[in-house]
Design a protein around this motif. Structure first.
Motif, PDB file in Angstrom:
ATOM      1  N   GLU A  66       0.829  -1.206   0.000  1.00 19.33           N
ATOM      2  CA  GLU A  66       0.000   0.000   0.000  1.00 19.33           C
ATOM      3  C   GLU A  66       0.862   1.254   0.000  1.00 19.33           C
ATOM      4  O   GLU A  66       0.498   2.263  -0.627  1.00 19.33           O
ATOM      5  CB  GLU A  66      -0.931   0.001   1.212  1.00 19.33           C
ATOM      6  N   ALA A  70       0.631   4.110  -2.858  1.00 15.57           N
ATOM      7  CA  ALA A  70       0.400   5.510  -2.502  1.00 15.57           C
ATOM      8  C   ALA A  70       1.515   6.405  -3.020  1.00 15.57           C
ATOM      9  O   ALA A  70       1.275   7.528  -3.493  1.00 15.57           O
ATOM     10  CB  ALA A  70       0.272   5.640  -0.981  1.00 15.57           C
ATOM     11  N   ASP A  71       2.752   5.932  -2.951  1.00 15.34           N
ATOM     12  CA  ASP A  71       3.897   6.714  -3.406  1.00 15.34           C
ATOM     13  C   ASP A  71       3.845   6.942  -4.912  1.00 15.34           C
ATOM     14  O   ASP A  71       4.126   8.045  -5.395  1.00 15.34           O
ATOM     15  CB  ASP A  71       5.189   5.988  -3.018  1.00 15.34           C
ATOM     16  N   TRP A  73       1.227   7.010  -6.785  1.00  9.87           N
ATOM     17  CA  TRP A  73       0.150   7.956  -7.090  1.00  9.87           C
ATOM     18  C   TRP A  73       0.556   9.377  -6.707  1.00  9.87           C
ATOM     19  O   TRP A  73       0.341  10.323  -7.470  1.00  9.87           O
ATOM     20  CB  TRP A  73      -1.138   7.566  -6.365  1.00  9.87           C
ATOM     21  N   ASP A  74       1.160   9.524  -5.538  1.00  8.95           N
ATOM     22  CA  ASP A  74       1.528  10.847  -5.047  1.00  8.95           C
ATOM     23  C   ASP A  74       2.584  11.512  -5.917  1.00  8.95           C
ATOM     24  O   ASP A  74       2.503  12.714  -6.208  1.00  8.95           O
ATOM     25  CB  ASP A  74       2.042  10.725  -3.609  1.00  8.95           C
ATOM     26  N   THR A 277       7.501   5.877   3.648  1.00  8.33           N
ATOM     27  CA  THR A 277       6.541   6.442   4.594  1.00  8.33           C
ATOM     28  C   THR A 277       7.112   7.584   5.427  1.00  8.33           C
ATOM     29  O   THR A 277       6.360   8.467   5.865  1.00  8.33           O
ATOM     30  CB  THR A 277       6.003   5.348   5.539  1.00  8.33           C
TER      31      THR A 277
END
Length: 382
Positions: A66, A70-71, A73-74, A277
């Motif tokens: 995950e 997320a990375d 996409w960001d 993260t």
């Protein structure tokens, strides 16, 4: 929040590949390994993991998958699913697995030159012919893809090995050029194997564009290889991930690991999770430091190193230095012997690159200045 990139951390006696190759009087500026301390958040995560006394075979936890999703996409607005990730002990095993799984003996492999030595050698590992397409240096100092030559080379090719951001040129492909390259591959039915290990290291406000993010059609024919190893200086953790969005391609790629590529280090998985993260502020500070180092080196080349030419890299922490005006038989050997600086020899990156060397400026400014001064002194003595 401030970060320290100036402290010198002695690495002799640590088993460092970079610092073990040459005698101790040689300053190593060759392999893509930065001389900066790893971010505290990563070290803390490793210490915490080591509080558990077992270090057995490990898999990527859902939390890590995950975090990668997320990375991506960001940073790139690229939508990827957790099950589209395959974790591997390195990018090099990844592109070799891809060639082994998808390229037939009668097909050839295309790549651009100069290029990262393991990419250039990979087709030969599987008895495959390769076709090298040289970049064209433009009058404004950029390296462009000669599209007509590339299209011709792709005829009958099973795959193209792409390096973006490019090693050793530091080129960050713009969207239109990347789209043209990917479209040419699709038109000839060639798989795109995209080494994007330096994706997070772009300068002057540029943003990396993952090849597979260009379109669903391109994504179906692309294997992307990424890692936190270069940006967060954790290459020794031997962890990367392949993003393969086509299910059939992903299955065939995963099957190709049999007998060659095993599981990933549990510490590498933890380091990658911590980097993605908690490492954002550290990475932003690092990018500013690296860009300043690049500019410092560029100015030094222009004012202190006559006969050497450098085009400012758009990404990575690697400088491609043209020494052809010096008239040396072997610039790498000259600087090793006379300057006591260990650079990467140009011939590693292309058969016609003997007058080039690659310099790693991912180091504290004091080390960079030491290297520059050694090069300057050797040229003055000559």
């Amino acid at each position: 929040m401030s970060f320290d990139f100036d402290t010198l951390h002695p690495r002799h006696g640590t088993g460092s590949t970079k610092w073990s190759r040459y005698p101790e009087d040689v300053l190593p500026m060759w392999v893509a390994d930065m001389d900066f301390a790893v971010a505290d958040g990563i070290l803390q995560a490793l210490r915490q993991r080591l509080e558990h006394p077992l270090l057995g075979y490990s898999v990527a936890r859902d939390e890590l998958r995950e975090a990668v999703v997320a990375d991506l996409w960001d940073k790139y607005a690229w939508r990827v699913r957790p099950d589209e990730l395959i974790f591997l002990p390195g990018v090099e095993p990844g592109f070799n697995m891809a060639l082994h799984a998808f390229v037939q003996p009668q097909q050839k492999v295309v790549l651009q030159t100069p290029n990262y030595r393991p990419l250039r050698l990979a087709p030969g590992n599987w008895g495959l012919d390769k076709v090298e397409v040289p970049f064209q240096l433009t009058v404004d100092g950029t390296y462009d893809t000669p599209m007509d030559a590339l299209r011709q080379a792709l005829q009958g090719a099973g795959a193209m090995l792409l390096s973006n951001p490019h090693n050793p040129l530091g080129k960050v492909f713009p969207r239109d050029e990347l789209l043209a390259v990917a479209t040419a591959c699709l038109d000839q039915g060639a798989l795109i194997i995209s080494d994007e290990i330096h994706a997070e290291l772009c300068f002057d406000g540029r943003r990396h564009i993952p090849t597979a993010s260009l379109s669903p059609e391109i994504a179906r024919r692309t294997i992307t290889l990424m890692s936190a190893s270069k940006a967060y200086n954790i290459a020794g953790m031997k962890t990367c991930f392949a993003i393969i969005q086509d299910p059939a391609t992903r299955l065939a790629f995963n099957n190709a690991r049999a007998g060659m590529v095993d599981s990933v280090s549990p510490l590498g998985l933890e380091a990658t999770l911590a980097a993605l993260t908690h490492g954002g502020p550290w990475l932003q500070a690092l990018l500013g430091y690296l860009q300043a180092n690049r500019d410092y080196l560029l100015h030094a080349v222009q004012t202190r190193l006559p006969g050497i030419r450098m085009h400012a890299p758009q990404g990575t922490y690697l400088a491609w230095l043209d020494c052809s005006a010096l008239g040396l038989d072997d610039p790498h050997a000259f600087f090793l012997e006379q300057a006591k600086v260990g650079l990467s020899a140009g011939l590693e990156f292309g058969d016609d690159c003997g007058q080039f060397v690659r310099l790693n400026f991912g180091c504290p400014r004091a080390l960079l200045e030491d290297g520059i001064q050694r090069l300057q002194d050797s040229l003055q003595r000559r």
